[in-house]
Design a protein around this motif. Structure first.
Motif, PDB file in Angstrom:
ATOM      1  N   MET A  53     -38.886  20.087   6.733  1.00  0.00           N
ATOM      2  CA  MET A  53     -38.504  19.016   7.641  1.00  0.00           C
ATOM      3  C   MET A  53     -38.421  19.543   9.061  1.00  0.00           C
ATOM      4  N   VAL A  81     -45.615  16.806   2.439  1.00  0.00           N
ATOM      5  CA  VAL A  81     -45.181  15.565   1.787  1.00  0.00           C
ATOM      6  C   VAL A  81     -44.843  15.823   0.322  1.00  0.00           C
ATOM      7  N   ARG A  85     -41.114  15.588  -1.701  1.00  0.00           N
ATOM      8  CA  ARG A  85     -40.893  14.769  -2.884  1.00  0.00           C
ATOM      9  C   ARG A  85     -40.031  15.527  -3.899  1.00  0.00           C
ATOM     10  N   PHE A  91     -28.789  13.263   5.203  1.00  0.00           N
ATOM     11  CA  PHE A  91     -28.540  13.683   6.572  1.00  0.00           C
ATOM     12  C   PHE A  91     -27.078  13.505   6.955  1.00  0.00           C
TER      13      PHE A  91
ATOM     14  N   LEU B 263     -34.821   7.631  11.236  1.00  0.00           N
ATOM     15  CA  LEU B 263     -35.425   6.771  10.215  1.00  0.00           C
ATOM     16  C   LEU B 263     -36.731   7.380   9.711  1.00  0.00           C
ATOM     17  N   GLU B 265     -37.411  10.521   9.709  1.00  0.00           N
ATOM     18  CA  GLU B 265     -37.047  11.682   8.895  1.00  0.00           C
ATOM     19  C   GLU B 265     -36.555  11.261   7.518  1.00  0.00           C
ATOM     20  N   ALA B 266     -35.793  10.152   7.492  1.00  0.00           N
ATOM     21  CA  ALA B 266     -35.303   9.673   6.200  1.00  0.00           C
ATOM     22  C   ALA B 266     -36.475   9.375   5.272  1.00  0.00           C
ATOM     23  N   ALA B 267     -37.507   8.766   5.822  1.00  0.00           N
ATOM     24  CA  ALA B 267     -38.678   8.445   4.994  1.00  0.00           C
ATOM     25  C   ALA B 267     -39.429   9.709   4.594  1.00  0.00           C
ATOM     26  N   TYR B 268     -39.604  10.620   5.556  1.00  0.00           N
ATOM     27  CA  TYR B 268     -40.285  11.882   5.219  1.00  0.00           C
ATOM     28  C   TYR B 268     -39.551  12.595   4.090  1.00  0.00           C
ATOM     29  N   ALA B 269     -38.210  12.579   4.188  1.00  0.00           N
ATOM     30  CA  ALA B 269     -37.411  13.303   3.200  1.00  0.00           C
ATOM     31  C   ALA B 269     -37.561  12.705   1.806  1.00  0.00           C
ATOM     32  N   LEU B 270     -38.064  11.467   1.738  1.00  0.00           N
ATOM     33  CA  LEU B 270     -38.299  10.865   0.425  1.00  0.00           C
ATOM     34  C   LEU B 270     -39.707  11.167  -0.071  1.00  0.00           C
ATOM     35  N   GLY B 271     -40.420  11.986   0.689  1.00  0.00           N
ATOM     36  CA  GLY B 271     -41.778  12.318   0.275  1.00  0.00           C
ATOM     37  C   GLY B 271     -42.767  11.207   0.598  1.00  0.00           C
ATOM     38  N   VAL B 272     -42.492  10.474   1.657  1.00  0.00           N
ATOM     39  CA  VAL B 272     -43.402   9.407   2.064  1.00  0.00           C
ATOM     40  C   VAL B 272     -44.331   9.958   3.145  1.00  0.00           C
ATOM     41  N   PRO B 273     -45.642   9.771   2.971  1.00  0.00           N
ATOM     42  CA  PRO B 273     -46.566  10.277   3.982  1.00  0.00           C
ATOM     43  C   PRO B 273     -46.361   9.585   5.331  1.00  0.00           C
TER      44      PRO B 273
END
Ligand SMILES: Nc1ncnc2c1ncn2[C@@H]1O[C@H](COP(=O)(O)OP(=O)(O)OP(=O)(O)O)[C@@H](O)[C@H]1O
Ligand SMILES: [Mg+2]
Lengths: 258, 377
Positions: A53, A81, A85, A91, B263, B265-273
């Protein structure tokens, strides 16, 4: 299921700024590891390198290795990515998706990764919300906006969102700093449960919390402002809190820091 | 040692300053709003009778030999009118707002009710079918094109212009909205700090400053002079898109910038491209703002006149083909009718066209709000 993390010779940079110097540590599977240390010493920075990240910030990069069960996350050809996953993250500040309902927030990780089956989604949402100790409060308004929750509820929503995708490793950056003592306890219980199947790394400023939830504790420090932070020592929580090998650790833990 | 707290309201010079500031704000609001209200009111008052007919559709008035209106009673009763009575004194029934003379009993359409006399007094319902029928919309305005109506005639609608304006707006949006949004997404999400982004940004700045007539000339030189194509609605659309694109791009860019990085980063952290994060998280989060920008852009190009005059001209008949070389539009309808003497039917049409344009933009705005409210959970 859960994975071992090994960090080798990690140096982290924000552009020209050298934020963290030479970190070496190992996180065992099915344990909770706490990162403690003074503000600005690079705890969040190191944590964010564990799921790639860190590089999201323009100009930020790191050198060294982060091995997940022996696989280098920074090897060429590794898709960040795919890494994220497996290694989820919660956070410091709650960040629910404002355009989505409570349900969609929790389901977002699955939905955005292609899960369409309503039954699977329903189950995952319920399990995750129960896991985050939020189910009772929101079960009657799942279709309402996630932003309409209180700060503490939002944070638990974010935790639910992170665990709904069932990662192998869960990184938490001060997840309880916006929570009341009861929600904090709920999250700590949750961390205990997560430990059964996941590897958890948590950053916290709360010594009691570190002592309560973690098996291992890593103490980070920085020599002076503007200097890179570094890892002072890592060991079993019991030992770090009662019998640290370094004077700096003892000073910090007993509150004689600075 | 405690000093008493001072919790009193300020008085004297400071209080005066405060109230002066408040007064200044209100004065500024008034100065900005009053002319606007005045314009809106006058457009509505002058334009509304053609768009909205309240009362009968079929009426005539009584006039004397020199076409001056006289009280209706002098022409006889309504029954006289229907019966076709001819009068020896030269008074006759006539169409109220133009020179057109009507035979008694003939069916005519009224668009403008002259207020020189009380309406009830001088208006006679000639056709019993249409008498007294109240309707909100004047169907003719919305459903028939102007055709060969002269500035003296009251018949004829604005369909060709309404169609043209809607079509041009729609086609322009179809080009400028995707283009502008993609540009904005590139600038905010992918290009931050890169040379390419700076180049794009610079070009957009230049494009923003281009006057509409220059954009039109550019398209004229390019398509018509160089490639020998004929003037067409499509050529107009290209020019309008050149004007709308930077507007959409800039407003979308500002909205995307407002989406907090947390926001993403939140999506990236879920493994979303990344592309999916942009499509499913970032754009929906800023959707309302983007929509507002788009609507403002459409409103702006719908009111453009210069590119139309250069690239398509004006037509009084309805032409559907966007590739054809004739099409009417509301702004050109206004500019076409502006030289008509005040009081003629044609001058009313100018106001009616202006009001129609305002109404279309308003409806568009309301629609956008509707959509925005629906997407917000
Ligand atoms: N986005 C950034 N760009 C540049 N420098 C940064 C950025 N984020 C953090 N830093 C710097 O990196 C260093 C480590 O920051 P970090 O956020 O990791 O500290 P921390 O240990 O998490 O502190 P805290 O306990 O206050 O959260 C600090 O000197 C900080 O100023
Ligand atoms: Mg931090």
């Amino acid at each position: 299921m859960s994975k071992r993390i090994e960090v080798r010779d990690l140096d982290v940079y924000y552009g020209k700024f050298h934020a963290v110097n030479q970190v070496n540590l190992t996180v065992q599977p099915r344990t909770v590891t706490a990162f403690i240390g003074p503000s600005g010493c690079g705890k969040s920075t190191v944590l964010r390198t564990l799921n790639r990240m860190h590089e999201v910030i323009p100009g930020a990069y790191c050198t060294g290795q982060v091995l997940l069960d022996g696989t280098d996350l920074y090897a060429p050809g590794v898709d960040p990515v795919a890494v994220r996953r497996i290694v989820g993250m919660v956070f410091q500040r709650p960040n629910p998706f404002p355009s989505m309902s409570i349900y969609d927030n929790v389901a977002s990780g699955l939905k955005l990764n292609g899960e369409r089956n309503k039954q699977v989604l329903d189950e995952a949402v319920e399990t995750a919300l129960k896991g985050a100790n939020l189910w009772k409060e929101v079960k009657d308004r799942l279709d309402k906006a996630g932003m309409g929750l209180s700060g503490g509820q939002q944070q638990r929503l974010c935790i639910a969102r992170a665990i709904a995708v069932k990662p192998e490793v869960l990184l938490m950056d001060e997840p309880c700093s916006a929570l009341d003592p009861i929600s904090t306890l709920a999250v700590e219980d949750l961390i205990h449960e997560l430990k059964e199947s996941y590897t958890v790394v948590i950053v916290t400023h709360n010594m009691q919390q570190a002592a309560r939830v973690s098996d291992e504790t890593a103490f980070f420090n920085l020599k002076a402002q503007g200097e890179p932070g570094h890892l002072v020592e890592i060991g079993p929580t019991e030992q770090i809190f009662h019998n640290p090998t370094q004077q700096a650790t003892e000073d910090y833990i007993t509150g004689r820091f600075g | 040692m405690t000093t008493p707290l001072n919790l009193r309201r300020p008085s004297g010079a400071r209080a005066f300053k405060n109230s002066l500031a408040t007064f200044g704000v209100w004065a500024a609001v008034a100065i900005a709003t009053l002319p606007l209200l005045w314009i809106l009111a006058s457009v509505t008052i002058k334009g509304a009778p053609l768009l909205f007919t309240v009362g009968a559709d079929h009426t005539i008035v009584c006039v004397d030999e020199s076409d001056l209106r006289v009280p209706t009673s002098q022409c006889g009763t309504e029954e006289d009118a229907k019966g076709g009575t001819t009068r020896a004194d030269g008074l006759r029934w006539a169409f109220p707002s133009g020179g057109k003379h009507v035979a008694v009993g003939e069916k005519v359409n009224l668009y403008r009710v002259d207020t020189a006399y009380p309406a009830a007094d001088h208006i006679v319902y000639v056709d019993s079918d249409g008498a007294g029928e109240a309707r909100f919309f004047s169907l003719q305005w919305w459903t028939s094109s102007l055709g060969n109506a002269t500035s003296k005639d009251s018949q004829g609608g604005a369909l060709q212009a309404i169609y043209g304006t809607l079509l041009l707006g729609l086609l322009t949006a179809a080009i400028a909205v995707p283009g502008g949004m993609l540009g904005a997404i590139f600038l905010v999400e992918y290009g931050r700090g890169t040379r390419a982004a700076r180049v794009v940004s610079f070009m957009v700045d230049i494009l923003t400053g281009v006057p509409s007539i220059v954009a039109a000339l550019f398209v004229y030189a390019m398509f018509i002079t160089t490639f020998g194509m004929k003037r067409s609605a499509i050529a107009t659309v290209v020019a309008l898109a050149l004007l709308m694109l930077p507007m959409v791009l800039r407003s979308t860019e500002e909205m995307l910038k407002l989406v907090p990085d947390s926001l993403r980063e939140a999506a990236y952290a879920l493994g979303v491209p990344k592309w999916k994060t942009i499509l499913r998280i970032v754009v929906p989060t800023s959707f309302n703002g983007i929509l507002t920008g788009v609507v403002l852009g459409i409103a702006r190009v719908m009111g453009e006149t210069a590119p139309l005059l250069i690239l398509i001209g004006y037509a009084k008949y309805l032409y559907l083909d966007p590739f054809g070389d004739s099409m009417g539009a509301l702004p050109t309808m206004i500019s076409d009718g502006i030289s008509v003497p005040d009081g003629d039917a044609g001058s009313d049409r100018v106001w009616a066209a202006a009001l129609t344009l305002i109404l279309i933009v308003m409806v568009l705005n309301l629609l956008a709000r509707r959509i925005a409210a629906k997407t917000k959970l």
